[in-house]
Design a protein around this motif. Sequence first.
Motif, mmCIF file in Angstrom:
data_model
loop_
_atom_site.group_PDB
_atom_site.id
_atom_site.type_symbol
_atom_site.label_atom_id
_atom_site.label_comp_id
_atom_site.label_asym_id
_atom_site.label_seq_id
_atom_site.Cartn_x
_atom_site.Cartn_y
_atom_site.Cartn_z
ATOM 1 N N TYR A 21 52.116 56.839 46.078
ATOM 2 C CA TYR A 21 52.020 55.649 46.801
ATOM 3 C C TYR A 21 50.757 55.063 46.497
ATOM 4 O O TYR A 21 50.902 53.719 46.446
ATOM 5 C CB TYR A 21 52.128 56.227 48.331
ATOM 6 N N CYS A 22 49.634 55.713 46.546
ATOM 7 C CA CYS A 22 48.289 54.974 46.154
ATOM 8 C C CYS A 22 48.320 54.209 44.562
ATOM 9 O O CYS A 22 48.033 53.074 44.524
ATOM 10 C CB CYS A 22 47.116 55.903 46.213
ATOM 11 N N SER A 23 48.822 54.861 43.823
ATOM 12 C CA SER A 23 48.819 54.210 42.663
ATOM 13 C C SER A 23 49.723 52.994 42.451
ATOM 14 O O SER A 23 49.387 52.321 41.567
ATOM 15 C CB SER A 23 49.353 55.240 41.392
ATOM 16 N N HIS A 25 50.268 51.100 45.453
ATOM 17 C CA HIS A 25 49.969 50.067 46.420
ATOM 18 C C HIS A 25 48.677 49.734 46.494
ATOM 19 O O HIS A 25 48.323 48.482 47.048
ATOM 20 C CB HIS A 25 50.401 50.679 47.653
ATOM 21 N N HIS A 26 47.722 50.530 45.955
ATOM 22 C CA HIS A 26 46.184 50.230 46.061
ATOM 23 C C HIS A 26 45.704 49.910 44.802
ATOM 24 O O HIS A 26 46.211 50.631 43.872
ATOM 25 C CB HIS A 26 45.727 51.305 46.876
ATOM 26 N N ASP A 27 44.777 49.285 44.676
ATOM 27 C CA ASP A 27 43.886 48.946 43.502
ATOM 28 C C ASP A 27 42.905 49.942 43.214
ATOM 29 O O ASP A 27 41.688 49.986 43.630
ATOM 30 C CB ASP A 27 43.329 47.602 43.747
ATOM 31 N N VAL A 33 42.616 58.446 43.707
ATOM 32 C CA VAL A 33 43.186 58.090 44.818
ATOM 33 C C VAL A 33 42.179 57.209 45.658
ATOM 34 O O VAL A 33 41.049 57.675 45.727
ATOM 35 C CB VAL A 33 43.692 59.220 45.738
ATOM 36 N N CYS A 34 42.591 56.154 46.454
ATOM 37 C CA CYS A 34 41.290 55.339 46.933
ATOM 38 C C CYS A 34 40.923 56.041 48.310
ATOM 39 O O CYS A 34 41.433 56.922 48.674
ATOM 40 C CB CYS A 34 41.893 54.176 47.274
ATOM 41 N N GLU A 35 39.912 55.209 48.749
ATOM 42 C CA GLU A 35 39.048 55.965 49.719
ATOM 43 C C GLU A 35 39.928 56.171 51.125
ATOM 44 O O GLU A 35 40.036 57.488 51.665
ATOM 45 C CB GLU A 35 37.815 55.039 50.334
ATOM 46 N N SER A 36 40.843 55.279 51.506
ATOM 47 C CA SER A 36 41.657 55.415 52.639
ATOM 48 C C SER A 36 42.596 56.430 52.430
ATOM 49 O O SER A 36 43.032 57.053 53.496
ATOM 50 C CB SER A 36 42.278 53.905 53.060
ATOM 51 N N CYS A 37 43.161 56.593 51.267
ATOM 52 C CA CYS A 37 44.212 57.549 51.138
ATOM 53 C C CYS A 37 43.567 58.955 51.001
ATOM 54 O O CYS A 37 44.154 59.924 51.099
ATOM 55 C CB CYS A 37 44.863 57.214 49.681
ATOM 56 N N THR A 38 42.361 59.217 50.263
ATOM 57 C CA THR A 38 41.526 60.425 50.471
ATOM 58 C C THR A 38 41.306 60.680 51.833
ATOM 59 O O THR A 38 41.609 61.847 52.269
ATOM 60 C CB THR A 38 40.101 60.333 49.718
HETATM 61 ZN ZN LIG Z 1 45.332 54.265 48.302
#
Ligand SMILES: [Zn+2]
Length: 122
Positions: A21-23, A25-27, A33-38
């Motif tokens: 999902y992260c890769s 949707h998020h930059d 994995v971005c901060e909010s996903c972590t």
């Molecule tokens: Zn993310």
Amino acid sequence: MLLPPRLKRELKTIAAMVKIYCSNHHDCPKGAVCESCTEFLEYAKKRLSRCPFKEKKPTCGKCTIHCYNKVMQAKARQIMRYSGPRILWNHPTLAFFHLLDGRRKIAEVRSCRRTVKNNQIK
Ligand SMILES: [Zn+2]
């Protein structure tokens, strides 16, 4: 943290789904994995470690206790909806077990529920 194998697998599945999902949707840098996903993953891990069903746990989507808070639940739903079908191609083994876990009898789950009430999971 020592998780029973069943929950370890669940965590692995969640982590794989979050990554997909992260890769998309998020930059964030590839493979990371971005901060909010972590943050979401950490939260999921914490909830899993307190799951009273342990080995008998159904998949989170079918669980009778919804232990995530509203914000995290919404995020989980979003991630699962997107990554659920995709995980089949990337991680067929995990997807297979997820399917099996999802078919666990709800009756089994109900019998655990009493214990849950006594423990007052929050
Ligand atoms: Zn993310």
